[in-house]
Design an enzyme around this catalytic site. Structure first.
Site, PDB file in Angstrom:
ATOM      1  N   ASP A 207      -7.040  -9.133   7.799  1.00  8.12           N
ATOM      2  CA  ASP A 207      -5.584  -9.122   7.699  1.00  8.12           C
ATOM      3  C   ASP A 207      -4.910  -9.539   9.007  1.00  8.12           C
ATOM      4  O   ASP A 207      -3.689  -9.602   9.084  1.00  8.12           O
ATOM      5  CB  ASP A 207      -5.117  -7.712   7.311  1.00  8.12           C
ATOM      6  CG  ASP A 207      -3.648  -7.650   6.933  1.00  8.12           C
ATOM      7  OD1 ASP A 207      -3.156  -8.578   6.277  1.00  8.12           O
ATOM      8  OD2 ASP A 207      -2.980  -6.666   7.307  1.00  8.12           O
ATOM      9  N   SER A 231       2.410  -8.137   4.451  1.00  7.71           N
ATOM     10  CA  SER A 231       1.407  -8.375   3.411  1.00  7.71           C
ATOM     11  C   SER A 231       1.842  -7.707   2.117  1.00  7.71           C
ATOM     12  O   SER A 231       2.329  -6.572   2.123  1.00  7.71           O
ATOM     13  CB  SER A 231       0.047  -7.803   3.841  1.00  7.71           C
ATOM     14  OG  SER A 231      -0.373  -8.377   5.060  1.00  7.71           O
ATOM     15  N   GLN A 281      -4.610 -13.703   0.028  1.00 10.44           N
ATOM     16  CA  GLN A 281      -3.533 -12.765   0.337  1.00 10.44           C
ATOM     17  C   GLN A 281      -2.195 -13.437   0.107  1.00 10.44           C
ATOM     18  O   GLN A 281      -2.048 -14.642   0.336  1.00 10.44           O
ATOM     19  CB  GLN A 281      -3.625 -12.300   1.794  1.00 10.44           C
ATOM     20  CG  GLN A 281      -2.575 -11.261   2.184  1.00 10.44           C
ATOM     21  CD  GLN A 281      -2.700 -10.842   3.638  1.00 10.44           C
ATOM     22  OE1 GLN A 281      -2.264 -11.564   4.532  1.00 10.44           O
ATOM     23  NE2 GLN A 281      -3.305  -9.695   3.880  1.00 10.44           N
TER      24      GLN A 281
END
Length: 290
Positions: A207, A231, A281
């Site tokens: 991430d 996110s 993502q």
């Protein structure tokens, strides 16, 4: 000073409160919200702690629902969805101060002999990590040093990150750039021999830079930001065993950004070019001050 890799292992070492309930600490930092990779990594630890340990993680799917507050513990509640002959499924809800901030579904697969194998080759040939500067050194070189706050963050960073393409610093440098980015990464120290720790550490790292590819055609990756980003969801598929304290290449691209959201996907390779992990993502992007 404790090695940042040791701090990461400690961060992933959750406290068991009940059979299916765990508590994770969240470091007190000068951030507006808890880093999403931390929550995903801790949630995956909680899921793994409720299995027999003989089935590696093969996939996870997660949603970031609310920003977490730094310095406040996070409670992870695990639901044992399925224990089959080959697959184990767990659902994890992360709660902070009575509010759900994150949920994750993880699947574990008993290792099997492959009926067949294939893999597309890596998209491009890149320099070895030893030929590239660490990102903190690259920033120091450009700025003639790091501001004290950034220096403290760099010392606590659990991963050595090296951008394959040198950082761009001006709007002119990013204009017309393709939405692609690649970094070499590895933990800054040994993480031990527990495969679950390595999987959760890499989940943490996944991430850190993935949404770079979305921003790259719009603004430099370092310096003042014109956009706030967060996110929204995160998915990973783990194809082969790996160690997160050995170099891996994270090749990232963004096929689309529209409607305030940007999609990014990444492929993680070892130094021999074997595909280890696939990642997708979506992030939310809003212009600051809008």
């Amino acid at each position: 000073m404790t090695n940042p890799a040791e701090l990461l292992v400690g961060l992933l070492d959750l406290e068991r409160i009940e059979v299916n309930i765990f508590r994770g600490r969240s470091p007190e930092e000068s951030l507006q919200r808890v880093f999403g990779g931390q929550v995903a990594g801790q949630a995956l630890v909680a899921a793994g702690r409720t299995t027999e340990g003989d089935r590696p993680v093969h996939s996870l799917h997660a949603y970031f629902l609310r920003p977490g507050r730094p310095g406040v513990p996070i409670v992870y509640q695990v639901e044992r969805v399925r224990d089959g002959r080959s697959f184990t499924t767990r659902r994890v809800t992360a709660v902070q101060e009575g509010r759900t901030i994150f949920n994750l579904t993880a699947s574990f697969h008993r290792p099997e002999e492959a009926a067949f194998e294939h893999q597309l080759p890596a998209a491009r040939i890149v320099p070895d990590p030893e030929e590239l500067p660490a990102v903190a050194d690259e920033v120091r070189e450009h700025l003639g040093g790091l501001p004290e706050a950034l220096e403290r963050m760099a010392r606590r960073q659990p991963f050595d990150i090296r951008y394959v393409d040198r950082l761009r610093w001006t709007q002119e440098e990013v204009t017309g750039a393709e939405p692609r980015s690649a970094v070499w990464m590895r933990a800054v120290g040994p993480l031990g021999d527990d495969p679950l720790v390595h999987t959760c550490a890499l989940t943490y790292a996944s991430d850190m830079t993935l949404l770079d590819a979305v921003r790259l055609p719009v603004e430099p990756l370092w310096g003042p930001r014109g956009f706030d980003m967060a996110s929204l969801d995160h998915a990973m598929w783990f194809h082969r065993p790996f160690r997160a304290d050995e170099w891996f290449l994270y090749d990232q691209e963004s096929p689309i950004a529209t409607g305030g959201r940007g999609l990014a996907r990444g492929r993680i390779y070892d130094r021999e070019g074997n595909l280890l992990v696939s990642v997708v993502q979506e992030g939310l992007f809003r212009r600051l001050g809008a």
